[in-house]
Scaffold this motif. Structure first.
Motif, PDB file in Angstrom:
ATOM      1  N   PRO A  54       0.839  -1.199   0.000  1.00  0.00           N
ATOM      2  CA  PRO A  54       0.000   0.000   0.000  1.00  0.00           C
ATOM      3  C   PRO A  54       0.879   1.257   0.000  1.00  0.00           C
ATOM      4  O   PRO A  54       1.967   1.261   0.570  1.00  0.00           O
ATOM      5  CB  PRO A  54      -0.782  -0.093   1.312  1.00  0.00           C
ATOM      6  N   GLU A  55       0.398   2.297  -0.649  1.00  0.00           N
ATOM      7  CA  GLU A  55       1.175   3.537  -0.694  1.00  0.00           C
ATOM      8  C   GLU A  55       1.201   4.224   0.665  1.00  0.00           C
ATOM      9  O   GLU A  55       2.176   4.871   1.018  1.00  0.00           O
ATOM     10  CB  GLU A  55       0.612   4.466  -1.769  1.00  0.00           C
ATOM     11  N   SER A  61      -1.510  -3.010   7.995  1.00  0.00           N
ATOM     12  CA  SER A  61      -2.110  -3.443   9.260  1.00  0.00           C
ATOM     13  C   SER A  61      -1.746  -4.895   9.549  1.00  0.00           C
ATOM     14  O   SER A  61      -1.123  -5.570   8.729  1.00  0.00           O
ATOM     15  CB  SER A  61      -3.626  -3.309   9.169  1.00  0.00           C
ATOM     16  N   ASP A  62      -2.177  -5.370  10.707  1.00  0.00           N
ATOM     17  CA  ASP A  62      -1.976  -6.779  11.062  1.00  0.00           C
ATOM     18  C   ASP A  62      -2.624  -7.691  10.025  1.00  0.00           C
ATOM     19  O   ASP A  62      -2.037  -8.693   9.616  1.00  0.00           O
ATOM     20  CB  ASP A  62      -2.564  -7.081  12.444  1.00  0.00           C
ATOM     21  N   GLU A  66      -0.750 -10.442   7.670  1.00  0.00           N
ATOM     22  CA  GLU A  66      -1.140 -11.860   7.679  1.00  0.00           C
ATOM     23  C   GLU A  66      -1.472 -12.335   6.266  1.00  0.00           C
ATOM     24  O   GLU A  66      -1.051 -13.433   5.868  1.00  0.00           O
ATOM     25  CB  GLU A  66      -2.338 -12.069   8.605  1.00  0.00           C
ATOM     26  N   ASN A  67      -2.207 -11.525   5.512  1.00  0.00           N
ATOM     27  CA  ASN A  67      -2.539 -11.890   4.120  1.00  0.00           C
ATOM     28  C   ASN A  67      -1.294 -11.943   3.250  1.00  0.00           C
ATOM     29  O   ASN A  67      -1.154 -12.830   2.406  1.00  0.00           O
ATOM     30  CB  ASN A  67      -3.557 -10.914   3.532  1.00  0.00           C
ATOM     31  N   LEU A  68      -0.372 -11.002   3.457  1.00  0.00           N
ATOM     32  CA  LEU A  68       0.886 -11.001   2.707  1.00  0.00           C
ATOM     33  C   LEU A  68       1.686 -12.268   3.010  1.00  0.00           C
ATOM     34  O   LEU A  68       2.202 -12.919   2.094  1.00  0.00           O
ATOM     35  CB  LEU A  68       1.705  -9.758   3.051  1.00  0.00           C
ATOM     36  N   ALA A  69       1.771 -12.632   4.275  1.00  0.00           N
ATOM     37  CA  ALA A  69       2.500 -13.851   4.661  1.00  0.00           C
ATOM     38  C   ALA A  69       1.879 -15.076   4.005  1.00  0.00           C
ATOM     39  O   ALA A  69       2.603 -15.951   3.502  1.00  0.00           O
ATOM     40  CB  ALA A  69       2.516 -14.007   6.175  1.00  0.00           C
ATOM     41  N   ASN A  70       0.563 -15.149   3.981  1.00  0.00           N
ATOM     42  CA  ASN A  70      -0.119 -16.276   3.318  1.00  0.00           C
ATOM     43  C   ASN A  70       0.181 -16.296   1.833  1.00  0.00           C
ATOM     44  O   ASN A  70       0.437 -17.359   1.263  1.00  0.00           O
ATOM     45  CB  ASN A  70      -1.630 -16.213   3.558  1.00  0.00           C
ATOM     46  N   VAL A  83       7.550  -0.908   9.907  1.00  0.00           N
ATOM     47  CA  VAL A  83       8.113  -0.168   8.784  1.00  0.00           C
ATOM     48  C   VAL A  83       9.186   0.725   9.377  1.00  0.00           C
ATOM     49  O   VAL A  83       8.917   1.556  10.244  1.00  0.00           O
ATOM     50  CB  VAL A  83       7.037   0.671   8.058  1.00  0.00           C
ATOM     51  N   ARG A  84      10.423   0.503   8.928  1.00  0.00           N
ATOM     52  CA  ARG A  84      11.555   1.261   9.463  1.00  0.00           C
ATOM     53  C   ARG A  84      12.601   1.437   8.387  1.00  0.00           C
ATOM     54  O   ARG A  84      12.910   0.499   7.650  1.00  0.00           O
ATOM     55  CB  ARG A  84      12.141   0.537  10.681  1.00  0.00           C
TER      56      ARG A  84
END
Length: 183
Positions: A54-55, A61-62, A66-70, A83-84
């Protein structure tokens, strides 16, 4: 206090804590070099990835993580994400993911905990209340071991009064100089 009592305290605390002294010393040496290498884990695989992030950082978000990890087929327990320095970092038990926020390019690093070494390093990293109290008692016991060791030999040319204080003072100089010069 009599020499016999000092010797007994020194000996018994030394025997009781010998395992912990060796473990702390061993893991402390490894911790000193953790910026050069990660002694508590070793990498088994590095995989390059390209994802769409996302921009807006606040949209990470959490649920998004979680969806990205899946979608990346990471079957591991998520510990934290952040984010760092322009990168999204996901930390799992045995996987780390770092993705450039602007480009979406990143990598998945899979690793395995180094047997024995990772367990001893936990001694230095844990925040468990009971372990902190036990470590405090251990620290106090080390002070007692040091003081009783100083007082055990109280006669002759090798006593603390005649020679030991010079070595103790020399041992204190280095950490003081280090603190004044490098920190």
């Amino acid at each position: 206090m009599k020499t016999k009592q000092l010797r007994a305290i020194h000996r018994d605390l030394g025997y009781f804590y010998v395992g912990l002294i060796i473990s702390f010393a061993f893991s402390g040496i490894l911790m000193n070099h953790r910026s050069t290498w990660h002694p508590d884990k070793y990498t088994t695989e590095i995989k390059e990835i390209q994802v769409q992030l996302p921009e807006n950082k606040s949209d990470i978000s959490d649920t998004f993580v979680e969806n990205l990890a899946n979608s990346l087929h990471i079957d591991d327990k998520l510990k934290r994400h952040m984010v760092r320095r322009g990168a999204l970092r996901l930390m799992f038990n045995n996987t780390e993911v770092e993705i450039d926020v602007k480009t979406g390019k990143g990598e998945i690093i899979s690793f395995i905990k180094t047997p024995f070494i990772s367990q001893t390093m936990i001694l230095h990293k844990t925040n468990s209340n009971w372990w902190i109290y036990y470590s405090d008692i251990f620290g106090i016991s080390l002070i007692i071991i040091a003081v009783t060791g100083i007082l055990l030999i109280n006669k002759g040319k090798f006593s603390f009064k005649n020679r030991g204080w010079k070595l103790a003072l020399a041992g204190l100089v280095f950490p003081i100089v280090f603190l004044l010069c490098f920190l």
